[in-house]
Design a protein around this motif. Structure first.
Motif, mmCIF file in Angstrom:
data_model
loop_
_atom_site.group_PDB
_atom_site.id
_atom_site.type_symbol
_atom_site.label_atom_id
_atom_site.label_comp_id
_atom_site.label_asym_id
_atom_site.label_seq_id
_atom_site.Cartn_x
_atom_site.Cartn_y
_atom_site.Cartn_z
ATOM 1 N N LEU A 1 0.166 -3.174 -9.756
ATOM 2 C CA LEU A 1 1.353 -2.401 -9.388
ATOM 3 C C LEU A 1 2.144 -2.015 -10.634
ATOM 4 O O LEU A 1 2.647 -0.883 -10.736
ATOM 5 N N ALA A 2 2.258 -2.934 -11.588
ATOM 6 C CA ALA A 2 2.977 -2.620 -12.821
ATOM 7 C C ALA A 2 2.288 -1.484 -13.571
ATOM 8 O O ALA A 2 2.955 -0.603 -14.146
ATOM 9 N N LEU B 1 -5.438 -0.137 -3.572
ATOM 10 C CA LEU B 1 -4.389 0.576 -4.293
ATOM 11 C C LEU B 1 -5.028 1.644 -5.166
ATOM 12 O O LEU B 1 -6.164 1.489 -5.623
ATOM 13 N N PRO B 2 -4.309 2.727 -5.436
ATOM 14 C CA PRO B 2 -4.871 3.791 -6.258
ATOM 15 C C PRO B 2 -5.192 3.299 -7.662
ATOM 16 O O PRO B 2 -4.635 2.299 -8.126
ATOM 17 N N PRO B 3 -6.077 3.977 -8.356
ATOM 18 C CA PRO B 3 -6.370 3.593 -9.737
ATOM 19 C C PRO B 3 -5.183 3.874 -10.635
ATOM 20 O O PRO B 3 -4.328 4.709 -10.334
ATOM 21 N N ALA B 4 -5.107 3.152 -11.744
ATOM 22 C CA ALA B 4 -4.032 3.327 -12.713
ATOM 23 C C ALA B 4 -4.627 3.544 -14.087
ATOM 24 O O ALA B 4 -5.704 3.035 -14.412
ATOM 25 N N THR C 1 0.826 -1.209 0.000
ATOM 26 C CA THR C 1 0.000 0.000 0.000
ATOM 27 C C THR C 1 0.862 1.262 0.000
ATOM 28 O O THR C 1 0.495 2.273 -0.629
ATOM 29 N N ALA C 2 2.007 1.219 0.686
ATOM 30 C CA ALA C 2 2.920 2.361 0.635
ATOM 31 C C ALA C 2 3.443 2.562 -0.781
ATOM 32 O O ALA C 2 3.576 3.701 -1.256
ATOM 33 N N ALA C 3 3.737 1.465 -1.472
ATOM 34 C CA ALA C 3 4.198 1.562 -2.856
ATOM 35 C C ALA C 3 3.147 2.226 -3.736
ATOM 36 O O ALA C 3 3.451 3.097 -4.556
ATOM 37 N N GLY C 4 1.890 1.816 -3.580
ATOM 38 C CA GLY C 4 0.829 2.424 -4.358
ATOM 39 C C GLY C 4 0.665 3.898 -4.051
ATOM 40 O O GLY C 4 0.457 4.715 -4.952
#
Length: 436
Positions: free
Chosen positions: A192-193, A318-321, A154-157
């Motif tokens: 994530l990618a 996770l945030p939207p991409a 979640t920190a990565a996102g």
């Protein structure tokens, strides 16, 4: 009520504040001793602040009327007193330890002997940690996340949503460990990618390289260097038990409590991250709130209230991409929706705004002997659902995408009840038969 006949809570996190608010409503006087300033906040929402979704004030918790700031240095169960760093002493009749947890700092080559970390190497546990990270994670800057559990992912996102170039380094072969099956883990990796996050698994971080006390690289067990001036330690947390241990209370991983959340001293209770009940130390949020409700009832005169343990699911958002991934400087959390396009019949197709990635995992996600597994996947909706059924009850599962269809399953699992007998398939979302 005399000064001795009062409840004192050490800790102003989610557990301590939830207990104090309930006691206030029930007419039981309570004093809360909090360490962090300026006011209590909900640590569960720190990633939303890191992503820029919420300003810090949004995650603030209501302050109880008798909240006093200052670090507690000692608990004396014999005198029933609490000593604070400023030398003041607070008497209690009933003491509640809600001291929370502390971030785990792994043993790494290159770290000094003291508690100070090199500049650029950050834990992610408090609001101060969050604000420092948010200030350092400029768009385009490379950030290494040490740990691929729920906190690290979640920190990565959140950092990717700020436009940072993020690399997650996880020692095990899979993200999120045993919480997910391989299909769900693959969906996490794919999202994530799309956010622009690189994932390196089976890569244990063993050391750091510094220059003049500032981070320059992290080193993995195979000798590879990941050059970065900013890294986040997301290696879990440990119950804060120093006060309890020095007071002579029984401690294992956490402060040991019974079903009344009572420690080895009958006048001292514990709840939240610092407590260990029936061999299990619990994390924040749902267990903390359940424990606060139980203890408030007990301290307000309901002698029959008991805490029976919690089975909280693992939840991940996770945030939207965008379709092409998040580029530096264009936060995914505020990515613009795609424009309408013309369909085959010449009328515009509905515009689809990017949506967050939601996941919940509960219980056992891998089947055992005699278990029945039900799966459903919808690539169009980006949904995946898997439930492990044991007899007529859900033993666990994982849900990705539209989670509303799985609410009944999770409730049945939490209550240890049979699968919902609604006549509808709980794995499948309702079909939209509406017109264009």
């Amino acid at each position: 009520m005399s000064p001795k006949q009062r409840v004192v809570v050490v800790g102003a996190g989610l557990a301590g504040i939830a207990l104090a608010r309930r006691l206030d409503r029930l007419g039981t006087p309570v004093t809360v001793l909090g360490e962090e300033r300026p006011r209590p906040y909900n640590r569960v929402l720190l990633t939303e602040v890191l992503a820029g979704t919420y300003p810090p004030e949004v995650i603030a918790l209501p302050s109880p009327e008798r909240l006093r700031h200052g670090r507690v240095t000692r608990v004396d169960p014999c005198d029933r007193t609490v000593r604070r760093a400023d030398g003041s002493v607070v008497d209690y009749h009933t003491l509640v330890l809600a001291t929370g947890s502390a971030p785990t700092v792994p043993t790494l080559r290159g770290l000094g002997e003291g508690p100070e970390l090199p500049a650029g190497l950050h834990p992610f546990h408090t609001l101060d940690d969050c604000l420092r990270l948010a200030g350092a994670a400029r768009a385009g800057r490379r950030v290494a996340i040490v740990g691929g559990g729920p906190l690290g992912v979640t920190a990565a996102g959140a950092l990717a949503a700020r436009g940072a170039r993020v690399v997650v380094v996880e020692r095990s072969p899979r993200l999120l460990g045993i919480r997910l099956d391989s299909t769900a883990e693959g969906l996490v990796r794919r999202h994530l990618a799309r956010l622009g996050v690189e994932v390196r698994t089976s890569a244990a971080v063993t050391g750091v390289r510094t220059v003049d006390g500032a981070l320059r690289a992290v080193e993995t067990a195979d000798g590879r260097l990941l050059h970065t001036r900013l890294a986040v330690l997301a290696c879990g947390a440990s119950p804060r038990v120093k006060l309890a241990r020095e007071a002579g209370l029984a401690v294992r991983r956490g402060v040991l409590v019974d079903d009344a959340l009572r420690t080895s001293d009958p006048h001292v209770h514990a709840l939240g991250d610092c407590a260990e009940h029936a061999g299990t130390p619990y994390g924040p949020a749902v267990p903390a709130l359940e424990q606060a409700a139980t203890l408030a009832a007990l301290l307000s005169g309901d002698g029959g209230a008991r805490y029976r343990g919690s089975r909280p699911p693992t939840r991940l958002t996770l945030p939207p991409a965008t379709r092409t991934g998040t580029r530096a400087g264009a936060p995914a959390a505020v990515a613009a929706p795609r424009r309408e396009r013309t369909g085959d019949a010449g009328r515009p197709s509905p515009a689809r705004a990017p949506v967050p990635f939601d996941l919940v995992a509960f219980g056992e996600v891998e089947a055992g002997p005699g278990d029945h597994v039900v799966r459903f996947a919808d690539a169009t909706r980006g949904s995946y659902r898997k439930v492990v059924v044991r007899g007529d009850r859900p033993a666990g599962g994982v849900l990705v995408g539209d989670l509303d269809a799985g609410d009944a399953l999770i409730r049945a699992w939490e209550a240890r009840e049979p699968l919902p007998a609604t006549g509808e398939d709980p794995l499948h979302p309702p079909t939209d038969h509406g017109g264009p």
